[in-house]
Design an enzyme around this catalytic site. Structure first.
Site, PDB file in Angstrom:
ATOM      1  N   LYS A  87     -28.334  -6.488  26.613  1.00  0.00           N
ATOM      2  CA  LYS A  87     -28.464  -5.608  27.792  1.00  0.00           C
ATOM      3  C   LYS A  87     -27.393  -4.506  27.727  1.00  0.00           C
ATOM      4  O   LYS A  87     -27.064  -4.070  26.626  1.00  0.00           O
ATOM      5  CB  LYS A  87     -28.395  -6.435  29.081  1.00  0.00           C
ATOM      6  CG  LYS A  87     -29.379  -7.620  29.031  1.00  0.00           C
ATOM      7  CD  LYS A  87     -29.548  -8.356  30.320  1.00  0.00           C
ATOM      8  CE  LYS A  87     -30.539  -9.489  30.130  1.00  0.00           C
ATOM      9  NZ  LYS A  87     -30.832 -10.203  31.364  1.00  0.00           N
ATOM     10  N   GLU A 119     -40.226 -14.810  30.525  1.00  0.00           N
ATOM     11  CA  GLU A 119     -38.950 -14.773  31.238  1.00  0.00           C
ATOM     12  C   GLU A 119     -39.207 -14.748  32.743  1.00  0.00           C
ATOM     13  O   GLU A 119     -39.406 -13.668  33.321  1.00  0.00           O
ATOM     14  CB  GLU A 119     -38.153 -13.529  30.836  1.00  0.00           C
ATOM     15  CG  GLU A 119     -37.817 -13.460  29.360  1.00  0.00           C
ATOM     16  CD  GLU A 119     -36.570 -12.622  29.099  1.00  0.00           C
ATOM     17  OE1 GLU A 119     -35.696 -13.114  28.376  1.00  0.00           O
ATOM     18  OE2 GLU A 119     -36.454 -11.509  29.637  1.00  0.00           O
ATOM     19  N   HIS A 175     -39.180  -5.584  29.397  1.00  0.00           N
ATOM     20  CA  HIS A 175     -38.257  -6.510  30.067  1.00  0.00           C
ATOM     21  C   HIS A 175     -38.329  -6.315  31.580  1.00  0.00           C
ATOM     22  O   HIS A 175     -38.494  -5.186  32.057  1.00  0.00           O
ATOM     23  CB  HIS A 175     -36.831  -6.272  29.562  1.00  0.00           C
ATOM     24  CG  HIS A 175     -35.899  -7.368  29.958  1.00  0.00           C
ATOM     25  ND1 HIS A 175     -35.354  -7.449  31.218  1.00  0.00           N
ATOM     26  CD2 HIS A 175     -35.453  -8.452  29.280  1.00  0.00           C
ATOM     27  CE1 HIS A 175     -34.598  -8.539  31.291  1.00  0.00           C
ATOM     28  NE2 HIS A 175     -34.640  -9.161  30.131  1.00  0.00           N
ATOM     29  N   SER A 181     -31.457 -17.768  31.596  1.00  0.00           N
ATOM     30  CA  SER A 181     -30.348 -18.728  31.677  1.00  0.00           C
ATOM     31  C   SER A 181     -30.374 -19.785  30.562  1.00  0.00           C
ATOM     32  O   SER A 181     -30.067 -20.952  30.807  1.00  0.00           O
ATOM     33  CB  SER A 181     -30.308 -19.384  33.059  1.00  0.00           C
ATOM     34  OG  SER A 181     -30.087 -18.391  34.060  1.00  0.00           O
ATOM     35  N   GLY A 222     -30.308 -14.522  34.530  1.00  0.00           N
ATOM     36  CA  GLY A 222     -28.955 -14.249  34.999  1.00  0.00           C
ATOM     37  C   GLY A 222     -28.561 -15.035  36.234  1.00  0.00           C
ATOM     38  O   GLY A 222     -27.562 -14.736  36.878  1.00  0.00           O
ATOM     39  N   GLU A 231     -36.144  -6.180  33.756  1.00  0.00           N
ATOM     40  CA  GLU A 231     -35.172  -5.221  34.309  1.00  0.00           C
ATOM     41  C   GLU A 231     -35.683  -3.792  34.152  1.00  0.00           C
ATOM     42  O   GLU A 231     -35.427  -2.932  35.000  1.00  0.00           O
ATOM     43  CB  GLU A 231     -33.807  -5.414  33.628  1.00  0.00           C
ATOM     44  CG  GLU A 231     -33.130  -6.680  34.141  1.00  0.00           C
ATOM     45  CD  GLU A 231     -32.244  -7.382  33.140  1.00  0.00           C
ATOM     46  OE1 GLU A 231     -31.865  -6.782  32.121  1.00  0.00           O
ATOM     47  OE2 GLU A 231     -31.925  -8.574  33.366  1.00  0.00           O
ATOM     48  N   ASN A 242     -30.359 -10.621  23.628  1.00  0.00           N
ATOM     49  CA  ASN A 242     -30.528  -9.354  24.342  1.00  0.00           C
ATOM     50  C   ASN A 242     -29.207  -9.079  25.057  1.00  0.00           C
ATOM     51  O   ASN A 242     -28.911  -9.688  26.078  1.00  0.00           O
ATOM     52  CB  ASN A 242     -31.678  -9.473  25.350  1.00  0.00           C
ATOM     53  CG  ASN A 242     -31.801  -8.237  26.218  1.00  0.00           C
ATOM     54  OD1 ASN A 242     -31.159  -7.216  25.951  1.00  0.00           O
ATOM     55  ND2 ASN A 242     -32.621  -8.317  27.260  1.00  0.00           N
TER      56      ASN A 242
END
Ligand code: 13P
Length: 249
Positions: free
Chosen positions: A11, A164, A95, A208, A170, A97, A9
């Site tokens: 992003k 996730e 996701h 991560s 991240g 985000e 991904n």
């Protein structure tokens, strides 16, 4: 169980030119990784060039989002037909985000999954808890709510799930293999109880993932692949992750 899936991904990273550079060097590094499904999800603007460069390879192409309507006055949105027209086989939906910065609810995620599946796009549904929710011992409660809301009236064919944990995305703070497996086991249990075809669903871990930790994550029985952010942006690092996953099959 189908082959493990290692998905990138990207992003909001990489221009068309950078996408081209990545794919030309990455492909030669993973040519012999036939035991693993590989997917790249670049930004929308790079899908067309990626589609051209991946033609004739086994590497699959995914988008990072899709809208739940088929067409019309929805400025800035992208439809399933548009994704199919650039040979996307997959789309990432829900996701964290998108949930956090774009207010996507389970209801919206559910509508997106239904429209994607109606158009035969394979879906990677993302779910996961925040640090506070984990600390408050609410992980399973949150996962259950996300599963039942996002998958309302949805059959599991063509759907994989990415667990996730938000606190691991991240941050360099990976869930331990044991923590990942425990959450995956819960998700598998929910699927068995509530849906047909639970065994065919791959449950990926995301947060991560690196070349250093992929082998220990994949060693867990319920980890069927990975959804990789930062470490998928460099061809050699993503290739190492693919090979690390292959080493555990
Ligand atoms: P990182 O691998 O950068 O933590 O991102 C994970 C992720 O969000 C993949 O969808």
């Amino acid at each position: 169980m189908p082959k493990p899936l290692i998905a990138a991904n990207w992003k909001m990273n990489k221009t068309i030119e950078e996408t081209g550079d990545f794919i030309s060097s990455f492909f030669s590094m993973v040519k012999d990784a036939a035991d693993v499904d590989i997917l790249i999800a670049p930004p929308f603007t790079s899908l067309s060039v990626a589609s051209r460069l991946l033609k004739g390879t086994d590497i699959e192409l995914g988008a990072q989002n899709v809208f739940y309507e088929e067409k019309g006055a929805f400025t800035g949105e992208v439809s399933p037909a548009m994704l199919l027209s650039v040979n996307c086989s997959h789309v990432i939906i829900g996701h964290s985000e998108r949930r956090q910065y774009f207010s996507e609810t389970d209801e919206i995620v559910n509508k997106k999954i239904k429209t994607a599946r109606k158009n035969n796009l394979n879906v990677i549904l993302c779910i996961g808890e925040s640090l506070k929710e984990r600390e408050d011992n609410k992980t399973f409660e949150v996962l259950e709510k996300q599963l039942s809301g996002s998958l309302k009236d949805v059959q599991m064919e063509g759907i994989d799930i990415a667990y996730e944990p938000i606190w691991a995305i991240g941050t360099g703070k990976t869930a331990t293999p044991g923590q990942a497996n425990e959450a995956h086991k819960f998700i598998r249990g929910w699927l068995r109880k509530n849906r047909e075809g639970a065994e065919g669903v791959r449950i990926l871990y995301g947060g991560s993932v690196t070349p250093e930790n992929i082998e220990s994550l994949m060693a867990e029985p319920e980890v069927n692949g990975a959804l990789v952010g930062g470490a998928s942006l460099k061809p050699d690092s993503f290739a190492k992750i693919v090979k690390g996953a292959k080493g555990r099959i």
